[in-house]
Design a protein around this motif. Structure first.
Motif, mmCIF file in Angstrom:
data_model
loop_
_atom_site.group_PDB
_atom_site.id
_atom_site.type_symbol
_atom_site.label_atom_id
_atom_site.label_comp_id
_atom_site.label_asym_id
_atom_site.label_seq_id
_atom_site.Cartn_x
_atom_site.Cartn_y
_atom_site.Cartn_z
ATOM 1 N N GLN A 1 -9.589 -2.793 0.912
ATOM 2 C CA GLN A 1 -8.686 -2.845 -0.233
ATOM 3 C C GLN A 1 -8.169 -1.445 -0.565
ATOM 4 O O GLN A 1 -8.872 -0.450 -0.403
ATOM 5 C CB GLN A 1 -9.412 -3.386 -1.466
ATOM 6 C CG GLN A 1 -9.765 -4.853 -1.389
ATOM 7 C CD GLN A 1 -8.550 -5.739 -1.560
ATOM 8 O OE1 GLN A 1 -7.749 -5.541 -2.457
ATOM 9 N NE2 GLN A 1 -8.422 -6.715 -0.688
ATOM 10 N N LEU B 1 -17.416 -1.451 -3.688
ATOM 11 C CA LEU B 1 -15.989 -1.555 -3.408
ATOM 12 C C LEU B 1 -15.702 -2.811 -2.589
ATOM 13 O O LEU B 1 -16.427 -3.112 -1.636
ATOM 14 C CB LEU B 1 -15.495 -0.330 -2.637
ATOM 15 C CG LEU B 1 -15.681 1.046 -3.290
ATOM 16 C CD1 LEU B 1 -15.158 2.134 -2.358
ATOM 17 C CD2 LEU B 1 -14.988 1.117 -4.630
ATOM 18 N N ARG C 1 -8.542 3.810 0.863
ATOM 19 C CA ARG C 1 -8.664 2.420 1.320
ATOM 20 C C ARG C 1 -10.108 2.212 1.737
ATOM 21 O O ARG C 1 -10.663 2.996 2.503
ATOM 22 C CB ARG C 1 -7.720 2.114 2.479
ATOM 23 C CG ARG C 1 -7.683 0.621 2.820
ATOM 24 C CD ARG C 1 -6.575 0.261 3.776
ATOM 25 N NE ARG C 1 -6.462 -1.185 3.906
ATOM 26 C CZ ARG C 1 -5.741 -1.957 3.111
ATOM 27 N NH1 ARG C 1 -5.060 -1.405 2.129
ATOM 28 N NH2 ARG C 1 -5.689 -3.269 3.296
ATOM 29 N N SER C 2 -10.703 1.171 1.211
ATOM 30 C CA SER C 2 -12.110 0.910 1.512
ATOM 31 C C SER C 2 -12.266 0.464 2.959
ATOM 32 O O SER C 2 -11.310 0.042 3.621
ATOM 33 C CB SER C 2 -12.667 -0.149 0.557
ATOM 34 O OG SER C 2 -11.896 -1.333 0.616
ATOM 35 N N ASP D 1 0.832 -1.208 0.000
ATOM 36 C CA ASP D 1 0.000 0.000 0.000
ATOM 37 C C ASP D 1 0.863 1.254 0.000
ATOM 38 O O ASP D 1 0.552 2.240 -0.656
ATOM 39 C CB ASP D 1 -0.919 0.025 1.226
ATOM 40 C CG ASP D 1 -2.160 -0.815 1.005
ATOM 41 O OD1 ASP D 1 -2.471 -1.104 -0.150
ATOM 42 O OD2 ASP D 1 -2.796 -1.184 2.000
ATOM 43 N N VAL E 1 -7.823 1.236 -3.102
ATOM 44 C CA VAL E 1 -8.619 1.581 -4.282
ATOM 45 C C VAL E 1 -7.974 2.791 -4.947
ATOM 46 O O VAL E 1 -7.780 3.832 -4.309
ATOM 47 C CB VAL E 1 -10.084 1.890 -3.900
ATOM 48 C CG1 VAL E 1 -10.861 2.404 -5.113
ATOM 49 C CG2 VAL E 1 -10.752 0.663 -3.302
ATOM 50 N N THR F 1 -8.464 -1.858 -8.013
ATOM 51 C CA THR F 1 -7.661 -2.185 -6.834
ATOM 52 C C THR F 1 -6.183 -2.297 -7.183
ATOM 53 O O THR F 1 -5.368 -2.594 -6.314
ATOM 54 C CB THR F 1 -8.147 -3.491 -6.189
ATOM 55 O OG1 THR F 1 -8.132 -4.535 -7.175
ATOM 56 C CG2 THR F 1 -9.561 -3.331 -5.638
ATOM 57 N N ARG F 2 -5.846 -2.062 -8.437
ATOM 58 C CA ARG F 2 -4.447 -2.054 -8.869
ATOM 59 C C ARG F 2 -4.150 -0.714 -9.534
ATOM 60 O O ARG F 2 -4.961 -0.189 -10.294
ATOM 61 C CB ARG F 2 -4.159 -3.202 -9.847
ATOM 62 C CG ARG F 2 -4.308 -4.588 -9.215
ATOM 63 C CD ARG F 2 -4.018 -5.686 -10.236
ATOM 64 N NE ARG F 2 -4.151 -6.989 -9.636
ATOM 65 C CZ ARG F 2 -3.189 -7.636 -8.998
ATOM 66 N NH1 ARG F 2 -1.993 -7.059 -8.885
ATOM 67 N NH2 ARG F 2 -3.383 -8.826 -8.486
#
Length: 514
Positions: free
Chosen positions: A106, A102, A131-132, A5, A108, A72-73
């Motif tokens: 994760q 979402l 971040r979710s 992250d 995002v 997410t990438r």
């Protein structure tokens, strides 16, 4: 936060600094000259991350649709796309989309562009990260504070702008709670201010910040001014936000009894409130309440199993500022108002979260005067609950009666930092369980304090840090934000941090079992 992250955030920062887009496989949809294409004016913001949803906000220079793609990438190999309705000058060309579906917990990544409503040409993309919300227990970190660009202290290029937002960004929080005074609509920003010791504070200046805000566009201009700061735009692109408001989004100490001073040509406070609320709702990265004509600010943000944030509105429903000594509840003693108070009780009772953070835009026990009247809850009388204290007494007694555990109050407003512990053994009103209130701020404004405490609810000053000279500039170093860390095992730690991110106070609380 995991190393992947961190690496992703570094990539997002690189994109914002001008990383070549072909490296991400991004190709322009329509070839047009740069001057003909729409422009993203103030970067991007995200907010109200809760469940599987998040708001993304941006502003354009013309009628256009906000088009957001998220993945997410950071390579955007499998982007999902959502677009807003066409925004127009009726909204100051601001736009929001509500990301849905979402995946939980994760990273995002999103890229935001505007599509011209007339010819379909696309702006250059702006990139953001959030971040979710978690579904299971994990460590959580968030920051809070209030009071931005007050007392004439605006964006000073000599010191690198609003540095505290960079200090908060470096803490890599899951989200930021802005506790009010997001702007100072009543506080013009001059070219320079003479600070303590004769030092000169230089500001960036704009026409909208040259006078008190009265027109809708002047209120909007206050938000646009803050968004000129590079620290704030970088922060907004990386840290989701939860906004609430206080008085300076309209004018100092406003209530139904407000008498406007000679700087104002508009003398009707209700007219100013309507204009200010519209500008606030246009610029706040918050989810609007369906079928709500007023534009409701109070709401609950559910952030997994460990945390619910109850965002209060201590402005819209209050009665007039008075001597605040009424012995019986009435329209004059309203502070949250009955509807909001009933909502808060229901939500607190039904909350299954370990920690219930009550986000208040004003402190409970501190003296906050408004001339001969009172601006906040306390009234300077250390005896039984009177005036607005009646409403708070009712709420605290309900929390005890309903056995709502692990409430923590966070606030700003008074322009210094403090930790207060409330206990019935020290109080005149005693039907409540002990609790903590933490105060942070200002973020970029004059520093004041400390304020006296009212003994009605038994507060004790455990810590406070404030300047010796009232209205000290940010040069003096009394700018503070708060940080909350919740461990997956349940403990909650509050740190009060200075403009460089250094902790000046830390308190750890263990959760009480039901």
């Amino acid at each position: 936060m995991s190393q992947p992250d961190r690496n992703r955030r570094l990539l997002v920062q690189g994109i914002g600094a001008g990383l070549a887009l072909p490296a991400l496989g991004v190709a322009p949809a329509i070839i047009a000259s740069p001057n003909a294409r729409p422009r993203v004016m103030d970067g991007v913001q995200s907010g109200d991350v809760s469940g599987s949803r998040a708001i993304v906000w941006s502003r354009c220079d013309r009628p256009a649709r906000l088009v957001v793609e998220w993945d997410t990438r950071s390579s955007f190999a499998n982007p999902r796309r959502i677009q807003s309705p066409v925004t127009t000058d009726a909204l100051d060309f601001t736009a929001k989309v509500d990301l849905r579906g979402l995946p939980a917990d994760q990273a995002v990544f999103y890229r935001a562009r505007f599509e011209d409503a007339r010819d379909g040409s696309l702006s250059e993309p702006w990139f953001g990260h959030l971040r979710s919300a978690p579904r299971r227990d994990r460590d959580i970190r968030f920051v809070w504070g209030g009071d931005t660009c007050g007392q004439g202290y605006g964006i000073n290029p000599d010191i690198g702008g609003m540095r505290i937002y960079e200090a908060m960004r470096r803490r890599q929080p899951d989200f930021f709670l802005h506790s009010g005074d997001v702007i100072y609509a009543d506080g013009p920003i001059p070219e320079q201010v003479t600070a303590e010791d004769g030092r000169i504070w230089r500001n960036l200046v704009t026409e909208a910040k040259s006078k008190v805000a009265e027109t809708l566009d002047e209120y909007r201009g206050n938000y646009r001014y803050n968004l000129m700061d590079e620290n704030l735009r970088r922060f907004n692109a990386e840290v989701p936000q939860i906004w609430q408001w206080d008085d300076h989004e309209v004018t100092n100490n406003w209530s139904p009894s407000k008498v406007l001073d000679d700087r104002y040509r508009v003398k009707d406070i209700d007219v100013l409130v309507r204009r200010a609320r519209q500008a606030y709702l246009e610029y706040a990265p918050m989810r609007l309440t369906p079928r709500d004509a007023l534009g409701r600010v109070y709401r609950k943000i559910a952030y997994g199993l460990q945390l619910d944030v109850f965002v209060l509105d201590m402005r819209s429903y209050r009665g007039p500022n008075t001597a605040n000594l009424q012995a019986e509840p009435s329209a004059e003693t309203a502070f949250l108002g009955q509807q909001q108070l009933d909502w808060l009780k229901r939500e607190l009772r039904s909350s299954q979260a370990t920690w219930k953070v009550i986000a208040a835009d004003m402190p409970i026990g501190l003296h906050v005067p408004d001339g001969p009247r009172w601006e906040a809850i306390a009234n300077g009388n250390d005896g039984p609950a009177l005036g607005r204290e009646l409403e708070i007494a009712d709420l605290l007694a309900f929390i005890q009666r309903a056995q709502v555990r692990n409430t923590v109050w966070l606030t700003a407003d008074v322009h210094y930092c403090a930790a207060h512990h409330y206990h019935p053994s020290r109080a005149a009103f005693q039907r409540f369980d002990p609790f903590w209130e933490f105060v942070a701020g200002p973020l970029n404004a004059g520093s004041f304090g400390p304020n006296a405490l009212d003994a009605t609810f038994g507060p004790e000053v455990v810590f406070q840090k404030a300047p010796l000279t009232p209205n000290s500039s940010p040069f003096a170093g009394f700018q503070f934000f708060g940080e909350v860390e919740i461990e997956s095992r349940g403990a909650l730690t509050v740190s009060l941090r200075d403009i460089d991110g250094n902790a000046v106070f830390t308190q750890t609380l263990e959760p009480q079992l039901a």
